[in-house]
Design a protein around this motif. Sequence first.
Motif, PDB file in Angstrom:
ATOM      1  N   ASP A 682       3.644 -20.271 -52.124  1.00 54.72           N
ATOM      2  CA  ASP A 682       4.025 -20.807 -50.655  1.00 54.72           C
ATOM      3  C   ASP A 682       5.331 -20.161 -50.117  1.00 54.72           C
ATOM      4  OD1 ASP A 682       4.104 -24.164 -49.422  1.00 54.72           O
ATOM      5  OD2 ASP A 682       4.344 -22.180 -48.397  1.00 54.72           O
ATOM      6  N   PRO A 683       5.035 -19.376 -49.056  1.00 56.27           N
ATOM      7  CA  PRO A 683       6.503 -18.639 -48.628  1.00 56.27           C
ATOM      8  C   PRO A 683       7.534 -19.710 -48.235  1.00 56.27           C
ATOM      9  CG  PRO A 683       4.451 -17.825 -47.679  1.00 56.27           C
ATOM     10  CD  PRO A 683       3.866 -18.955 -48.527  1.00 56.27           C
ATOM     11  N   ASP A 684       6.897 -20.801 -47.736  1.00 49.99           N
ATOM     12  CA  ASP A 684       7.975 -21.851 -47.401  1.00 49.99           C
ATOM     13  C   ASP A 684       8.752 -22.502 -48.414  1.00 49.99           C
ATOM     14  OD1 ASP A 684       5.760 -23.813 -45.294  1.00 49.99           O
ATOM     15  OD2 ASP A 684       6.761 -21.903 -44.904  1.00 49.99           O
ATOM     16  N   ASN A 685       8.816 -22.163 -49.770  1.00 48.64           N
ATOM     17  CA  ASN A 685       9.593 -22.335 -50.783  1.00 48.64           C
ATOM     18  C   ASN A 685      10.544 -21.438 -51.203  1.00 48.64           C
ATOM     19  OD1 ASN A 685       8.276 -24.875 -51.397  1.00 48.64           O
ATOM     20  ND2 ASN A 685       6.491 -23.679 -52.506  1.00 48.64           N
ATOM     21  N   ILE A 687      13.662 -19.505 -51.149  1.00 53.40           N
ATOM     22  CA  ILE A 687      15.260 -19.933 -50.808  1.00 53.40           C
ATOM     23  C   ILE A 687      16.063 -18.640 -50.932  1.00 53.40           C
ATOM     24  CG2 ILE A 687      14.941 -22.345 -51.588  1.00 53.40           C
ATOM     25  CD1 ILE A 687      16.082 -21.610 -54.245  1.00 53.40           C
ATOM     26  N   LYS A 694      11.916 -12.165 -55.056  1.00 51.19           N
ATOM     27  CA  LYS A 694      12.029 -13.377 -54.428  1.00 51.19           C
ATOM     28  C   LYS A 694      12.585 -14.573 -55.409  1.00 51.19           C
ATOM     29  CE  LYS A 694       9.415 -12.386 -50.216  1.00 51.19           C
ATOM     30  NZ  LYS A 694       9.247 -11.143 -50.500  1.00 51.19           N
ATOM     31  N   TYR A 696      12.144 -18.563 -55.472  1.00 51.29           N
ATOM     32  CA  TYR A 696      11.532 -20.021 -54.837  1.00 51.29           C
ATOM     33  C   TYR A 696      12.096 -21.253 -55.282  1.00 51.29           C
ATOM     34  CZ  TYR A 696       7.806 -16.466 -53.850  1.00 51.29           C
ATOM     35  OH  TYR A 696       7.067 -15.527 -53.298  1.00 51.29           O
ATOM     36  N   LYS A 697      12.206 -22.274 -54.662  1.00 49.62           N
ATOM     37  CA  LYS A 697      12.526 -23.613 -55.165  1.00 49.62           C
ATOM     38  C   LYS A 697      11.099 -24.445 -55.643  1.00 49.62           C
ATOM     39  CE  LYS A 697      14.488 -28.109 -53.938  1.00 49.62           C
ATOM     40  NZ  LYS A 697      15.314 -28.781 -52.975  1.00 49.62           N
TER      41      LYS A 697
END
Length: 1021
Positions: A682-685, A687, A694, A696-697
């Motif tokens: 999920d790109p929304d994760n 940070i 990348k 991610y949270k």
Amino acid sequence: MDMKKTSVNLVFFFFFFFVSILGLSEEGKALLEFKNSITDANKWLANWVATDLLPCNWTGVTCTGDSVTAINLSGLSISGQVPEGVLGQLGNLTTLDLGNTDLGGTFPLDLLNCSNLMSLNLSYTYMEGPLPTRISQLTKLQTLDLSYSSFFGPVPDAFGDLLALKLLNLKAANFTGVLPSSLGNLTNLTEIHLGLANFTPTAMPSWFANLTNLKNSLNGSIPEIFTNLTELVSLDLSQNQLTGSIPSGLIELEKLQVIELFANQLSGEIPADIGNLRSLSQIDVSQNQLSGAIPQSIANLTNLSILHLWQNSLSGIIPPGMANLQALTEFVLFENHFTGTVPGNLGKDCNLTRFDVSTNLLSGPVPVHLCDGQQLTQLIFFNNMFSGTIPDAYENCRSLTRVRFEINELSGPIPDGLWGAPKMQIFTAHTNMLNGNILPSIGYALNLATLDISSNWFTGPLPQEIGNLVMMQSLSVSGNNLSGTIPPQLSHLSQLNELDLSQNSFTDGIPPALGNCTQLKTLNLSMNFLTGPIPSELGELSSLALLDLSHNALTGEVPSVLSGLPLEILDVSYNNLSGVLPPGLLTVTDAEGNPDLCDVASNCEAGMQQTNSKINGPMVSAVVGTFVAAMIVLIVGSCCFYQRYTIFNEHQKGLVQNSSWHLTSFHKNTLREYEIAEFCNDPDNIIGSGGSGKVYKAVLGNGQPVAVKKLGWGETKGEALHDHGFKAEVETLGKIRHRNIVKLLCCCSNNESNLLVYEYMPNGSLGDILHSTKGGALDWAMRYKIALGAAQGLEYLHHDCLPQIVHRDVKSNNILLDADYEAHVADFGLARVLETTTITTWKGESMSAVAGSYGYIAPEYAYTLNVGEKSDIYSFGVVLLELVTGKRPIEPTFGEGVDLVKWVMNKIQRTEGLYEVLDPHLGCASHNDMILVLRVAMLCLSQHPRSRPPMREVVQLLIEAKPRSCREKLNTNTNVSGSIWPDITSTNLKNTAEDERKEMNAAANNDYNNNVVETPNFLGL
């Protein structure tokens, strides 16, 4: 003869027969059962074998006689559960250390049978569950360390029965509830650590007053309960986090003889009625934030022998009545704001051993009577405004070991006997107006290790008797008007590592015998009238890093043997040298002002009108070449990444279902690989992102937030992808446990990706918050805390890891901040382990790719790809500049080709520019504290790697630069000789407060003499 051989053979036969019957001892069998119950993947316990008669030679096992008395398996990567019924068979066991292992399970109950146990360490393990109430059976226990374990529940009331206990460490364990009052029974307790635990918050319990031997771990203000202990003789609450003022109620404790409150955060004034404590013999309130004047009543303390008030914000005059204290031996007031004169009769009626009033605003003459008792070892008053001459009374003060009166306004000659004090170890008097000759009597100072009389008006020759000082390590006489020849007797100084004779009037040639000083790291003979050739014997100086022969009248060629030295700077500018400069010296040499000196033979006919540009050309080319190469790699890499992006994107959605994951855990957790991987779809994760991938949270099912760094791996279309530092980070972080190093919880890998799972840092990186609109929210106290924490993390990597670890990409974006803004050093993708046995030696590893980030890379990287811990220290210096200035390492406002380091250097060349570099968001109140850290940054940013202090010393310097809000403003109109700030090029900043305490009767520290920093005088650097 045959009969004798037969007899011997029979003896051996029966011996081995009985050994085979007896076998391994019972204790050995118990330990073997322990080994068989755990996992020892790295074969640490390989020599625990059943064929031995006794286990006394096994790894980690110590015996007294034939009985096992100690087991130390600390730090070994063993896992599993400690079996029940095994350790309890070791009836004579006194020490058990299983700390920093991966052992789990509950507290082994049979261990309570080991009634002789004195030390038990189960820290940094996965052991859990409540502690048994029967722990009181260990009546001889003196040390109990359960820190950073998973034990939970209340602390048993039975702890109060461990009357022999001296150290109790429950830090960061999972204990809850209220501490039992029975702990007040532990009157032998000297250390108790309770930080980062989950105890129910309460006021300071009354039973703490019983722990009269306690030396640590208190916080808040000094509890009033102490003022009720009317029988108290000694009050030691030093090295805590105590705040507030010194309670006036302490004045009622008439039997009090010792007050130790040093290394806290106390403020306010010293109680005015302290003179009522007539029994008082020792006062140490140093390293606090006390203000106001010394109470006049202190002159009533007729038994006072030790007075330590250093590192506070005290001011006013020194009470004249203190000269009447006949028991006084130590008078230590350095780093305050005292004014006026020192009482003239101080020392006349007492036997002073230590006098230190350095870094104040004192003036007037030097007191005459300080050595009347002939016991004075330390005479230290640098960084003041004392004037007049050195009293002749010190002519016969033969007890002196350290004399430091640099940066004052003293004049006249130095008394003959002071030159030759037989016990003298350190003698620094630079930056005064002293004159006269250096007397031959200096030859009697046989213990002298450091002599610095630079920046004075001394004349005459350098006496040949100086060759007697075989203990000498640092000799600086620069900036005087000494004349004559350089005495060849200097060659006798076999331990000399710094020799500075610059800015004098020495004539004739350079003595070839200087080649015998094989420990020299710095040799500066510049700005004299030296003639003749450069001796080839200097090629014997195998440790030489800086050689400055500029501004003389030297002739001949530059010896080719100098190419074999580890030179970082060779300055031969403005001489009459000729010939061809050896190729191996091109990148480190400044040869401007030598018309007949060429960089290559073909240029000799054209002369050297452009000498400087030619010689320095290779260095410039190296810098430009490195930058261009990095840009090419970046562009090509970006193109490749774009081409492969669609391939990765096809795999992304089916990552969890179609791949087989392998999880490796480094800390106790309940993480699941499939749960972690889901968040990376999920790109929304996202940070954060960087060159390696990348971040991610992920908030897992148990509510735990983690940070997941996703890296590429494996092969795509037959072309192997770069691992982006995956192996480096896993191998490095997987074995590190330190509060200031980001914690790697686990890693997950399959054929397409690698996932690194870290503890989540809610405040992100220092770079992100400092250089955003939130930067103003970081006040100076918080920035200082971050600086110190990051330094301690790097100190651990450089000094406490075996082998040593060099980060190689220290920058503000790689310093992460937790919820309390505690710093955690992160991103070990470029880290390398240095296989070296001497971590203080600058030894790097040749790299084939750019190591570091633009704006943080040390200057030596331009001409060599060697990267060592000194490169980390330079990068950390840039981080300190970011914290002080609030600016990024590279900003367009600096101008073309100017980075933060150059911008700061250009600004502080001017007095009025000093305050222009300080972050305006912080206001004026913190300016003086910020300048202290700026000075530490400048040490880290020295052009010469060998001149940068090791991280252990950087940490100590930062500790001493702790914010003190009550400092007086820096007087910008004061010249160097009157500055209230110490001089970094001298030994005084390194002669730290703690060093003064530790080295009171010790020899000078060699490392203090190796700093050459090209920074402006206004900072006192």
